[in-house]
Write an enzyme that holds these catalytic residues in place. Structure first.
Site, PDB file in Angstrom:
ATOM      1  N   LYS A 119       0.821  -1.211   0.000  1.00 49.83           N
ATOM      2  CA  LYS A 119       0.000   0.000   0.000  1.00 49.83           C
ATOM      3  C   LYS A 119       0.854   1.260   0.000  1.00 49.83           C
ATOM      4  CE  LYS A 119      -4.328  -1.639   1.953  1.00 49.83           C
ATOM      5  NZ  LYS A 119      -5.330  -1.451   2.997  1.00 49.83           N
ATOM      6  N   LYS A 163      -5.249  -9.648  -6.427  1.00 51.16           N
ATOM      7  CA  LYS A 163      -6.501 -10.041  -5.780  1.00 51.16           C
ATOM      8  C   LYS A 163      -7.624  -9.088  -6.172  1.00 51.16           C
ATOM      9  CE  LYS A 163      -6.051  -7.481  -1.543  1.00 51.16           C
ATOM     10  NZ  LYS A 163      -6.222  -7.271  -0.165  1.00 51.16           N
ATOM     11  N   LYS A 191     -11.380  -3.583  -3.813  1.00 54.32           N
ATOM     12  CA  LYS A 191     -12.230  -2.400  -3.959  1.00 54.32           C
ATOM     13  C   LYS A 191     -11.468  -1.269  -4.608  1.00 54.32           C
ATOM     14  CE  LYS A 191     -14.349  -3.271   0.546  1.00 54.32           C
ATOM     15  NZ  LYS A 191     -14.084  -2.948   1.950  1.00 54.32           N
TER      16      LYS A 191
HETATM   17  P1  AMP Z   1     -11.474  -5.298   3.433  1.00 56.46           P
HETATM   18  O1  AMP Z   1     -12.378  -4.928   2.336  1.00 56.46           O
HETATM   19  O2  AMP Z   1     -10.050  -5.133   3.073  1.00 56.46           O
HETATM   20  O3  AMP Z   1     -11.846  -4.680   4.735  1.00 56.46           O
HETATM   21  O4  AMP Z   1     -11.660  -6.854   3.626  1.00 56.46           O
HETATM   22  C1  AMP Z   1     -12.732  -7.420   4.345  1.00 56.46           C
HETATM   23  C2  AMP Z   1     -12.608  -8.924   4.373  1.00 56.46           C
HETATM   24  O5  AMP Z   1     -12.690  -9.452   3.047  1.00 56.46           O
HETATM   25  C3  AMP Z   1     -11.266  -9.416   4.939  1.00 56.46           C
HETATM   26  O6  AMP Z   1     -11.499 -10.575   5.718  1.00 56.46           O
HETATM   27  C4  AMP Z   1     -10.463  -9.745   3.723  1.00 56.46           C
HETATM   28  O7  AMP Z   1      -9.492 -10.737   3.968  1.00 56.46           O
HETATM   29  C5  AMP Z   1     -11.547 -10.266   2.790  1.00 56.46           C
HETATM   30  N1  AMP Z   1     -11.150 -10.076   1.392  1.00 56.46           N
HETATM   31  C6  AMP Z   1     -10.858  -8.901   0.778  1.00 56.46           C
HETATM   32  N2  AMP Z   1     -10.513  -9.100  -0.507  1.00 56.46           N
HETATM   33  C7  AMP Z   1     -10.590 -10.445  -0.716  1.00 56.46           C
HETATM   34  C8  AMP Z   1     -10.377 -11.295  -1.860  1.00 56.46           C
HETATM   35  N3  AMP Z   1     -10.014 -10.792  -3.035  1.00 56.46           N
HETATM   36  N4  AMP Z   1     -10.554 -12.621  -1.690  1.00 56.46           N
HETATM   37  C9  AMP Z   1     -10.931 -13.144  -0.500  1.00 56.46           C
HETATM   38  N5  AMP Z   1     -11.160 -12.415   0.599  1.00 56.46           N
HETATM   39  C10 AMP Z   1     -11.000 -11.065   0.505  1.00 56.46           C
END
Ligand code: AMP
Ligand code: TRP
Length: 336
Positions: free
Chosen positions: A112, A197, A200
């Site tokens: 990041k 991956k 968002k």
């Molecule tokens: P975040 O949007 O970064 O707050 O992620 C929220 C949850 O979604 C966390 O548990 C992340 O590990 C999971 N997550 C985010 N992106 C992915 C992805 N591409 N594949 C699987 N899990 C994800």
């Protein structure tokens, strides 16, 4: 010992299929067996550039998605991180246990911060310590997350271990939390570039399926998803150097509640077009009810706000005694 589940999602943009399969779907399954805390990590959302005029609505969006996935705010806690002061207070105390060298190793920070490390916020650097505080503020034991958070969970364990050694004679003052990373969709990849991956923050919306996408958008995105020219294999080993195939098959397996091997033995030998057709149908039927439920919840923001207020009160009551005990353990003089 009874398990206590904690997890959080950052309010930074529309939730996508990776969030759903990697995290939210697991939350919904875990809540029937365990006591759970589901948090909206708004303080974490501030660690990278963000729009202050959108943060409140994006927080409501995560709350709406939690409810749409079936999380039960009566039996469990749904609340916002910033509304429970104990998270930030405990993070400070844990900042003094965490070591610079441990944080230096965090790959997410490196990604990041990119080249402009010097210009990254201190918040981005300390992010994993706040994450440890989120979990330890309740002495939570199990943390369902996607694969990308595994390293942060290891760090949370290191912090808890060091705190226990320094301030609790090695006893389990804080239990060491475990990451629960599950299944074929623990790391959902971008539909456009299977080496990254699904995220968002990817500039291209074609790279991800959002939980608010309509049937047409879902079909279009999957049809245009990158593939390779070979037929689909019938065993997992053959997926090794085929990241696009692995990603789409992993998605289909997760959505069909099958092992990857079972999906492969069903569709192996065929082409991507059959795989995509089945995937589109599965996605449309899984996402349509979520999309509708999210829209219904967002139509009543006052109800979401009331629910978050109630969750925060209950979370504060749980975290307060643990924070007091922690302050005592590190020798702070408590007002009496
Ligand atoms: P975040 O949007 O970064 O707050 O992620 C929220 C949850 O979604 C966390 O548990 C992340 O590990 C999971 N997550 C985010 N992106 C992915 C992805 N591409 N594949 C699987 N899990 C994800
Ligand atoms: N950092 C996590 C993510 O981006 C969100 C998060 C914040 C979290 N605090 C947490 C996840 C505590 C699990 C436990 O996905």
């Amino acid at each position: 010992m009874r398990s206590l589940v904690f997890s959080a999602v950052q309010p930074t943009g529309v939730l996508h299929l990776g969030n759903y399969l990697g995290a939210l779907k697991q939350f919904a399954q875990l809540q029937s067996l365990h006591d759970c805390l589901f948090c909206i990590a708004d303080l974490h959302a501030m660690t990278a550039p963000y729009d202050k005029n959108r943060l409140a609505d994006e927080t409501r969006m995560v709350a709406a998605a939690f409810l749409a996935c079936g999380l039960d705010p009566k039996r469990h806690l749904i609340f916002c991180q910033s509304a429970v002061g104990a998270h930030a207070e405990l993070a400070w105390i844990l900042n003094c246990s965490a070591r610079m060298g441990w944080l230096e190793r965090m790959t997410q920070f490196k990604e990041k911060a990119g080249k402009s490390r010097e210009r990254a916020s201190v918040g981005l650097y300390a992010y994993p310590v706040l994450m440890a505080a989120d979990i330890l503020a309740y002495r939570a034991t199990h943390v369902p997350v996607g694969e990308d958070q595994r390293q942060h969970l290891e760090l949370a364990r290191d912090i808890a271990r060091k705190f226990n050694a320094d301030f609790a004679n090695g006893e389990s003052f804080f239990p060491l939390p475990r990451a629960c990373v599950m299944g074929s969709a623990a790391r959902v990849m971008s539909l456009k570039d299977a080496s990254r991956k699904m995220s968002k923050s990817d500039l291209s919306p074609m790279s991800r399926i959002e939980l608010t996408d309509g049937d047409e958008a879902i079909a279009r995105k999957i049809q245009r998803a990158t593939t390779d020219p070979a037929p689909l294999p019938d065993n997992e080993a053959a997926l090794k150097n085929r990241p696009e195939a692995r990603n789409l098959i992993g998605l289909l397996a997760a959505l069909s509640s099958e092992e990857t091997e079972a999906t492969l033995s069903r569709i192996g030998g065929g082409g991507f077009s059959d795989l995509k057709a089945e995937l589109i149908a599965r996605l449309q039927s899984e996402i349509a009810p979520l999309r509708r439920a999210i829209a219904e919840r967002l139509a009543h923001p006052e109800q979401l706000d009331a629910l978050l207020k109630d969750g925060a009160e209950r979370a504060r009551a749980k975290a307060r005694p643990i924070l007091e005990e922690t302050k005592e353990a590190v020798g702070l003089l408590l007002p009496r």
